[in-house]
Write a protein that holds these residues in place. Structure first.
Motif, PDB file in Angstrom:
ATOM      1  N   SER A  54      -4.433  -4.823  12.059  1.00  0.00           N
ATOM      2  CA  SER A  54      -6.568  -4.168  10.992  1.00  0.00           C
ATOM      3  C   SER A  54      -7.080  -5.067  12.001  1.00  0.00           C
ATOM      4  CB  SER A  54      -6.248  -5.204   9.746  1.00  0.00           C
ATOM      5  OG  SER A  54      -4.659  -4.447   8.843  1.00  0.00           O
ATOM      6  N   ASP A  55      -7.962  -4.028  11.590  1.00  0.00           N
ATOM      7  CA  ASP A  55      -8.993  -4.913  12.716  1.00  0.00           C
ATOM      8  C   ASP A  55      -9.725  -6.118  12.259  1.00  0.00           C
ATOM      9  OD1 ASP A  55     -11.918  -5.074  12.844  1.00  0.00           O
ATOM     10  OD2 ASP A  55     -11.974  -3.885  14.135  1.00  0.00           O
ATOM     11  N   PRO A  56      -9.966  -7.215  12.812  1.00  0.00           N
ATOM     12  CA  PRO A  56      -9.894  -8.849  11.913  1.00  0.00           C
ATOM     13  C   PRO A  56     -11.170  -8.815  11.879  1.00  0.00           C
ATOM     14  CG  PRO A  56      -9.359  -8.537  14.532  1.00  0.00           C
ATOM     15  CD  PRO A  56      -9.112  -7.229  14.399  1.00  0.00           C
ATOM     16  N   GLY A  57     -11.919  -7.748  11.796  1.00  0.00           N
ATOM     17  CA  GLY A  57     -13.573  -7.882  10.902  1.00  0.00           C
ATOM     18  C   GLY A  57     -12.843  -7.203   9.424  1.00  0.00           C
ATOM     19  N   ASP A  58     -12.073  -7.167   9.124  1.00  0.00           N
ATOM     20  CA  ASP A  58     -12.020  -5.963   8.024  1.00  0.00           C
ATOM     21  C   ASP A  58     -11.237  -7.454   7.789  1.00  0.00           C
ATOM     22  OD1 ASP A  58     -13.153  -3.386   8.529  1.00  0.00           O
ATOM     23  OD2 ASP A  58     -11.183  -2.507   9.532  1.00  0.00           O
ATOM     24  N   LEU A  59     -11.094  -8.537   7.734  1.00  0.00           N
ATOM     25  CA  LEU A  59     -10.359  -9.408   6.888  1.00  0.00           C
ATOM     26  C   LEU A  59     -10.897  -9.798   5.027  1.00  0.00           C
ATOM     27  CD1 LEU A  59      -7.803 -11.761   6.823  1.00  0.00           C
ATOM     28  CD2 LEU A  59      -8.840 -12.814   7.921  1.00  0.00           C
ATOM     29  N   PRO A  60     -11.857  -9.813   5.434  1.00  0.00           N
ATOM     30  CA  PRO A  60     -12.341  -9.867   3.954  1.00  0.00           C
ATOM     31  C   PRO A  60     -12.013  -9.496   3.126  1.00  0.00           C
ATOM     32  CG  PRO A  60     -13.836 -10.484   5.506  1.00  0.00           C
ATOM     33  CD  PRO A  60     -13.174 -10.058   6.379  1.00  0.00           C
ATOM     34  N   GLU A  61     -12.324  -7.867   3.381  1.00  0.00           N
ATOM     35  CA  GLU A  61     -11.693  -6.447   3.002  1.00  0.00           C
ATOM     36  C   GLU A  61     -10.730  -6.570   2.516  1.00  0.00           C
ATOM     37  OE1 GLU A  61     -13.716  -5.834   5.582  1.00  0.00           O
ATOM     38  OE2 GLU A  61     -15.722  -5.228   4.117  1.00  0.00           O
ATOM     39  N   LEU A  62      -9.553  -6.639   3.841  1.00  0.00           N
ATOM     40  CA  LEU A  62      -8.240  -6.728   3.167  1.00  0.00           C
ATOM     41  C   LEU A  62      -7.691  -7.636   1.860  1.00  0.00           C
ATOM     42  CD1 LEU A  62      -6.916  -6.300   6.831  1.00  0.00           C
ATOM     43  CD2 LEU A  62      -7.015  -4.948   5.202  1.00  0.00           C
ATOM     44  N   LEU A  63      -7.724  -9.166   2.558  1.00  0.00           N
ATOM     45  CA  LEU A  63      -8.106  -9.896   1.170  1.00  0.00           C
ATOM     46  C   LEU A  63      -8.514  -9.732  -0.163  1.00  0.00           C
ATOM     47  CD1 LEU A  63      -8.637 -12.954   3.698  1.00  0.00           C
ATOM     48  CD2 LEU A  63      -6.832 -12.341   2.950  1.00  0.00           C
ATOM     49  N   ALA A  64      -9.355  -9.122  -0.282  1.00  0.00           N
ATOM     50  CA  ALA A  64     -10.270  -8.724  -1.726  1.00  0.00           C
ATOM     51  C   ALA A  64      -8.676  -7.412  -2.329  1.00  0.00           C
ATOM     52  CB  ALA A  64     -11.210  -8.112  -1.685  1.00  0.00           C
ATOM     53  N   ALA A  65      -8.337  -6.974  -1.341  1.00  0.00           N
ATOM     54  CA  ALA A  65      -7.799  -6.347  -1.383  1.00  0.00           C
ATOM     55  C   ALA A  65      -6.214  -6.418  -2.280  1.00  0.00           C
ATOM     56  CB  ALA A  65      -7.071  -5.025  -0.915  1.00  0.00           C
ATOM     57  N   ALA A  66      -5.330  -7.755  -1.139  1.00  0.00           N
ATOM     58  CA  ALA A  66      -4.396  -8.132  -1.638  1.00  0.00           C
ATOM     59  C   ALA A  66      -4.265  -7.972  -3.104  1.00  0.00           C
ATOM     60  CB  ALA A  66      -4.310  -9.436  -1.223  1.00  0.00           C
ATOM     61  N   THR A  67      -2.895  -7.687  -4.042  1.00  0.00           N
ATOM     62  CA  THR A  67      -2.408  -7.363  -5.006  1.00  0.00           C
ATOM     63  C   THR A  67      -1.576  -8.667  -5.619  1.00  0.00           C
ATOM     64  OG1 THR A  67      -0.083  -6.774  -4.692  1.00  0.00           O
ATOM     65  CG2 THR A  67      -2.283  -5.093  -4.812  1.00  0.00           C
ATOM     66  N   SER A  68      -1.741  -8.889  -6.987  1.00  0.00           N
ATOM     67  CA  SER A  68      -0.999 -10.605  -7.312  1.00  0.00           C
ATOM     68  C   SER A  68       0.091 -10.125  -6.755  1.00  0.00           C
ATOM     69  CB  SER A  68      -1.393 -10.194  -8.621  1.00  0.00           C
ATOM     70  OG  SER A  68      -0.206  -9.252  -9.826  1.00  0.00           O
ATOM     71  N   SER A  69       1.247  -9.357  -6.519  1.00  0.00           N
ATOM     72  CA  SER A  69       2.089  -9.600  -5.521  1.00  0.00           C
ATOM     73  C   SER A  69       2.239 -10.998  -4.570  1.00  0.00           C
ATOM     74  CB  SER A  69       3.084  -8.031  -5.976  1.00  0.00           C
ATOM     75  OG  SER A  69       2.211  -7.608  -5.083  1.00  0.00           O
ATOM     76  N   ASP A  70       0.942 -10.306  -3.856  1.00  0.00           N
ATOM     77  CA  ASP A  70       1.124 -11.307  -2.437  1.00  0.00           C
ATOM     78  C   ASP A  70       0.452 -12.833  -2.197  1.00  0.00           C
ATOM     79  OD1 ASP A  70       1.172  -8.871  -0.788  1.00  0.00           O
ATOM     80  OD2 ASP A  70      -0.597  -7.837  -1.343  1.00  0.00           O
ATOM     81  N   ARG A  71       0.205 -13.033  -3.821  1.00  0.00           N
ATOM     82  CA  ARG A  71      -0.234 -14.236  -4.237  1.00  0.00           C
ATOM     83  C   ARG A  71       0.562 -15.304  -5.279  1.00  0.00           C
ATOM     84  NH1 ARG A  71      -5.174 -11.567  -4.012  1.00  0.00           N
ATOM     85  NH2 ARG A  71      -6.812 -11.901  -2.793  1.00  0.00           N
ATOM     86  N   PRO A  72       1.136 -16.533  -5.072  1.00  0.00           N
ATOM     87  CA  PRO A  72       1.567 -16.798  -5.621  1.00  0.00           C
ATOM     88  C   PRO A  72       1.303 -16.605  -7.409  1.00  0.00           C
ATOM     89  CG  PRO A  72       0.596 -18.825  -3.994  1.00  0.00           C
ATOM     90  CD  PRO A  72       0.308 -17.509  -3.862  1.00  0.00           C
ATOM     91  N   ASN A  73       2.084 -16.655  -8.073  1.00  0.00           N
ATOM     92  CA  ASN A  73       1.369 -16.793  -9.592  1.00  0.00           C
ATOM     93  C   ASN A  73       1.424 -19.173  -9.660  1.00  0.00           C
ATOM     94  OD1 ASN A  73       1.830 -17.241 -12.353  1.00  0.00           O
ATOM     95  ND2 ASN A  73       3.311 -15.935 -12.735  1.00  0.00           N
ATOM     96  N   GLU A  74       0.579 -18.925 -10.301  1.00  0.00           N
ATOM     97  CA  GLU A  74       0.621 -20.550 -10.533  1.00  0.00           C
ATOM     98  C   GLU A  74       1.072 -20.969 -11.336  1.00  0.00           C
ATOM     99  OE1 GLU A  74      -3.754 -21.643 -10.377  1.00  0.00           O
ATOM    100  OE2 GLU A  74      -4.120 -20.568  -9.372  1.00  0.00           O
ATOM    101  N   ASN A  75       2.067 -20.183 -12.781  1.00  0.00           N
ATOM    102  CA  ASN A  75       3.380 -20.683 -14.028  1.00  0.00           C
ATOM    103  C   ASN A  75       4.103 -20.128 -13.603  1.00  0.00           C
ATOM    104  OD1 ASN A  75       4.351 -21.785 -15.753  1.00  0.00           O
ATOM    105  ND2 ASN A  75       2.129 -20.594 -17.813  1.00  0.00           N
ATOM    106  N   PRO A  76       5.344 -21.038 -12.789  1.00  0.00           N
ATOM    107  CA  PRO A  76       6.332 -19.680 -12.363  1.00  0.00           C
ATOM    108  C   PRO A  76       7.067 -19.975 -14.170  1.00  0.00           C
ATOM    109  CG  PRO A  76       6.194 -22.306 -11.711  1.00  0.00           C
ATOM    110  CD  PRO A  76       4.916 -22.213 -12.128  1.00  0.00           C
ATOM    111  N   TYR A  77       6.627 -20.040 -14.677  1.00  0.00           N
ATOM    112  CA  TYR A  77       7.475 -19.401 -16.021  1.00  0.00           C
ATOM    113  C   TYR A  77       7.233 -18.799 -17.219  1.00  0.00           C
ATOM    114  CZ  TYR A  77       9.360 -24.321 -14.408  1.00  0.00           C
ATOM    115  OH  TYR A  77      10.115 -25.073 -13.472  1.00  0.00           O
TER     116      TYR A  77
END
Length: 85
Positions: A62-85
């Protein structure tokens, strides 16, 4: 940056991809761009929340300048769940 989730092989590759993309984004947005260090910290904080190795591998070209938009578009499956239970 936090540890990534995935297979050992994917993690090794994704760590390189993440380092390269974040470094290139800093250069594009802060060094060569108009973003200040405070705004960059927000981007870094968002990057820390994406721990799925596959996300970094998928976005490696990806274009490095697009990183903020890419991070904003990341889904919950790309991020850890704070409560694993």
């Amino acid at each position: 940056m936090p540890a990534l989730d995935g297979s050992p092989r994917a993690i090794a590759w994704a760590e390189r991809c993440r380092h390269q993309l974040v470094s290139d984004a800093y250069t594009a947005l802060v060094t060569d761009g108009d973003l200040d260090d405070d705004a960059w910290e927000d981007i870094e904080d968002a990057a820390r929340t994406v721990t799925r190795a596959g996300w970094w591998i998928d976005n490696r070209e990806s274009d490095p300048g697009d990183l903020p938009e890419l991070l904003a578009a990341a889904t919950s499956s790309d991020r850890p769940n704070e409560n694993p239970y």
